[in-house]
Write a protein that holds these residues in place. Sequence first.
Motif, PDB file in Angstrom:
ATOM      1  N   ARG A 504       0.875  -1.293  -0.005  1.00 41.18           N
ATOM      2  CA  ARG A 504      -0.190  -0.194  -0.004  1.00 41.18           C
ATOM      3  C   ARG A 504       0.784   1.215  -0.046  1.00 41.18           C
ATOM      4  O   ARG A 504       2.064   1.078   0.094  1.00 41.18           O
ATOM      5  CB  ARG A 504      -1.095  -0.057   1.279  1.00 41.18           C
ATOM      6  N   ILE A 505       0.233   2.465   0.102  1.00 42.40           N
ATOM      7  CA  ILE A 505       0.939   3.674  -0.349  1.00 42.40           C
ATOM      8  C   ILE A 505       1.863   4.222   0.695  1.00 42.40           C
ATOM      9  O   ILE A 505       1.440   5.148   1.579  1.00 42.40           O
ATOM     10  CB  ILE A 505      -0.077   4.674  -0.813  1.00 42.40           C
ATOM     11  N   ASP A 506       3.002   3.833   1.044  1.00 42.41           N
ATOM     12  CA  ASP A 506       3.893   4.099   1.923  1.00 42.41           C
ATOM     13  C   ASP A 506       4.436   5.470   1.495  1.00 42.41           C
ATOM     14  O   ASP A 506       5.071   6.095   2.207  1.00 42.41           O
ATOM     15  CB  ASP A 506       4.736   3.104   2.511  1.00 42.41           C
ATOM     16  N   ASN A 507       4.854   5.507   0.226  1.00 37.44           N
ATOM     17  CA  ASN A 507       5.389   6.714  -0.420  1.00 37.44           C
ATOM     18  C   ASN A 507       4.834   6.644  -1.998  1.00 37.44           C
ATOM     19  O   ASN A 507       4.137   6.087  -2.574  1.00 37.44           O
ATOM     20  CB  ASN A 507       6.840   6.578  -0.370  1.00 37.44           C
ATOM     21  N   ALA A 508       5.321   7.797  -2.606  1.00 32.60           N
ATOM     22  CA  ALA A 508       4.769   7.990  -3.901  1.00 32.60           C
ATOM     23  C   ALA A 508       5.396   6.783  -5.001  1.00 32.60           C
ATOM     24  O   ALA A 508       4.647   6.602  -5.869  1.00 32.60           O
ATOM     25  CB  ALA A 508       5.303   9.357  -4.454  1.00 32.60           C
ATOM     26  N   GLY A 509       6.478   6.296  -4.422  1.00 29.77           N
ATOM     27  CA  GLY A 509       6.972   5.045  -5.520  1.00 29.77           C
ATOM     28  C   GLY A 509       6.264   3.917  -5.616  1.00 29.77           C
ATOM     29  O   GLY A 509       6.131   2.882  -6.581  1.00 29.77           O
ATOM     30  N   ARG A 510       5.057   3.963  -4.446  1.00 29.55           N
ATOM     31  CA  ARG A 510       4.239   2.665  -4.582  1.00 29.55           C
ATOM     32  C   ARG A 510       3.143   2.681  -5.731  1.00 29.55           C
ATOM     33  O   ARG A 510       2.211   2.061  -5.614  1.00 29.55           O
ATOM     34  CB  ARG A 510       3.409   2.431  -3.267  1.00 29.55           C
ATOM     35  N   LEU A 511       3.026   4.205  -6.189  1.00 30.90           N
ATOM     36  CA  LEU A 511       1.883   4.356  -7.149  1.00 30.90           C
ATOM     37  C   LEU A 511       2.515   4.019  -8.441  1.00 30.90           C
ATOM     38  O   LEU A 511       3.445   4.756  -8.944  1.00 30.90           O
ATOM     39  CB  LEU A 511       1.407   5.851  -7.022  1.00 30.90           C
ATOM     40  N   LEU A 512       1.776   3.016  -9.242  1.00 30.37           N
ATOM     41  CA  LEU A 512       2.315   2.840 -10.573  1.00 30.37           C
ATOM     42  C   LEU A 512       2.709   4.020 -11.536  1.00 30.37           C
ATOM     43  O   LEU A 512       3.844   4.000 -12.008  1.00 30.37           O
ATOM     44  CB  LEU A 512       1.379   2.021 -11.341  1.00 30.37           C
ATOM     45  N   PRO A 513       1.801   4.963 -11.600  1.00 30.65           N
ATOM     46  CA  PRO A 513       2.347   6.133 -12.439  1.00 30.65           C
ATOM     47  C   PRO A 513       3.357   6.873 -12.260  1.00 30.65           C
ATOM     48  O   PRO A 513       4.318   7.321 -13.012  1.00 30.65           O
ATOM     49  CB  PRO A 513       0.823   7.033 -12.473  1.00 30.65           C
ATOM     50  N   ALA A 514       3.743   6.784 -10.811  1.00 29.21           N
ATOM     51  CA  ALA A 514       4.959   7.660 -10.394  1.00 29.21           C
ATOM     52  C   ALA A 514       6.107   6.909 -10.848  1.00 29.21           C
ATOM     53  O   ALA A 514       7.078   7.535 -10.883  1.00 29.21           O
ATOM     54  CB  ALA A 514       4.773   7.900  -8.780  1.00 29.21           C
ATOM     55  N   GLN A 515       6.017   5.635 -10.707  1.00 28.59           N
ATOM     56  CA  GLN A 515       7.120   4.804 -11.420  1.00 28.59           C
ATOM     57  C   GLN A 515       7.564   4.952 -13.023  1.00 28.59           C
ATOM     58  O   GLN A 515       8.715   4.842 -13.223  1.00 28.59           O
ATOM     59  CB  GLN A 515       6.789   3.458 -11.092  1.00 28.59           C
TER      60      GLN A 515
END
Length: 794
Positions: A504-515
């Motif tokens: 789950r969203i511990d940081n922005a990097g856990r969001l696919l678009p941010a990767q």
Amino acid sequence: MQDLTQDLSQDLSQDLSQDGAQNAAQEAARQAHQPNIDAGRRRFLTAGALLVSFTLLPRPRDAFGQTVTTEAGTFTATAPKLPGSLKTTPALDAWIRIDTAGKVTVCTGKAELGTGISTAFMQLAAEQLDLEPQAITLITADTGETPNEGYTAGSHSVADSGTAIFNAAAQVRTLLLQTAAAQLQVDASTLATQGGQIIAPDGRRLSYGDAVRGTNLHRNAQPGVALKPPAQFDVVGHSLRRVDIPGKVTGGESYIQDMRPAGMVHARVVRPPAYGATLASVDTARIERLPGVLKVVRDGNYLAVVAGDEWQAIVAMRELMAAARWHAGPPLPDPSTIHETLIRLPAQEIKVADQSGQTAPAVHTLDVRYSKPYMTHGSIGPSCALARFDHGSMTVWSHTQGVFPLRAGLAEMLSLPKAQVRCIHVEGSGCYGHNAADDVAADAALIARAMPGRTVRVQLMREQEHTWEPFGPAMTTHASASLDANGTIVDWRYELWSNTHNNRIDNAGRLLPAQLLAQPFTPAPPKPIPMPEGGGDRNSIPLYRVPNLQVQSHFLPDMPIRVSAMRSLGAHMNIFAIESLMDELALVAQADPVEFRLKHLDDPRARDVIELAAQRFGWQKRAPAAGQSSRAGASPAGGESRGVGFAFAKYKNLMAYCAIAMEIAVDRDTGRVDIERVVAAIDCGQIVNPDGVRNQVEGGILQTTSWTLYEQTTFDTRCITSYDWSTYPIMRFSSVPKRVEVHLIDRPGLPFLGVGEASQGPAAAVLANAIADATGARIRDLPLAGARLKAALA
């Protein structure tokens, strides 16, 4: 009166001083937005009246910004003696607000995910405030309005948020009575409340709106405040029609997928063709000239298109997909040997349980392995989100399970202060864990930033949902258990291999678009969820009496397939394995499966649910000879075999007790499994809404039946291949159990235990046990039906 006014003022002053300079500044800002007090009102205050200023908005607390440490969303408590989520947000007016017109608003940080918690919360508040539930306005999961309760997960909603609302409402009623008693000059104990009115013995009445004028609700809850006795409950414990159902069955605007605000534009995204693929080139000029196209958004490997209507956006998305050229990413592991691959990965070793005791010698030992595949959430509606970027602030509407963690991730991704990002939960059509809801919320935010002043709606296509969501992890378990000469378990050894169940969203990097951005964000490293909640090791410790017990978790940080939370986490697999093994041990001991379980159980509530399920099912004692099925089935040549099964668990060994008995028919020629009837018993403590509890147990049984018989995420060495409903089959209406009964054990006055995921594990194991009973074939690898069962019978 002066003493009471002084007490209230001192309490408010103490609250403000405890919060320090930050909250004092927030308090000053809050007061700046309140209307000015006129001179006449000020003279009234100086004359010693009871009016004390208070806010109708929840005071921001440190807990709002704390790091979530478990999948269930619990975090460090600021007031450990308080019940439920009052520990983290003790301010009463964060939960209960009453305006001077008498309107009652209840707030919760939990999100309605189709489990009926909205109805239950209204019942809980109504009970303690002596109101009709329909008189209450409920606000759920909004970073601008509600307490931060982390994630809505792990069957914690009623146990945590419901407990907070129940207790906060009771304290608010007490404060209103104290104020009314002072105004009416009577003893508070002589007053009654009904329908938002405070009634004196002589018939005089004061409305809640009148009473709240002299009541300080902006104060912290206190421990030990008396609740209404269960014998006096008028609302709790009674079935109330779910408030979220009418719109869903009449075609009303019920889901985020239904939202159509004025001036909205539509966007679609283009995902890479496989993990790790990078964008080599794309010609966007032709797409930008297509009818209705407003903008093409490109940032590194991230692609999206915005258009005036939805079909124009879909057409443009397809053209953009065709125009994009990609470099291939690294290969995926061989799916035929995925469990061997997982076992070989580097592991973080976690000793879950280790105890030893004196026992009789072991005379029989079973040593077996069980496995489950990767699984897709299978949300009926592909994930959707809306976002709007105005004057430097972002508002996102999402069916996320955690609006506050999502806000933090989006703020980091957008380089905005959290105060300038608001996330509002809107129910989605399908959930069941960490699906693509957070990803598409990030899509909407990125695209809205490129389209300021416009509300942007993004909905994933089915193949995007199925191929890019975080899947439920594959798991392998190894169990070894021994019996003495009396058929008693003397030794139990269990180990499991699993990736994380919490990305789950511990940081922005856990969001696919941010990767995918040109300046990508790196996902926070996966961490195990500590027991007793647990992640992959959830429910890995049997509740049964076992004198020698070793449980080892091999936590695998490397993830060949993107995974995260799926409903019940590791409990689905671990209970499947434990309860399958219990049946296998009962067969070796030549014991009836129900009696064998009771023989090893000391918990009286566990025994109660087992005995109730067996009784209502009409369980007939069976004690077969070792190595033989307990029922006569059909001949090996083909035809139909019938069998029964039984399974039990206490979810997380902390929450609801659930036992299930099942009767099935197996077509030996095709491997088809028909479920004739299911009987379940549940003990979830104090029951709020009996019909709501039955809903959840029934739904869990049906969903897990689909998981256990049919579902499996497929992939090859290049990409995910189960991209639609034909390649990822789920249970059809024709396969739904013909009859499901749920029997409730109510425990008035005891804590709410949470019921949403209680039936997931037992429902998986009872199917395996019934199939083994019907056919003599013990299948230890999921899914059970179809080709696998047919091969086992052959």
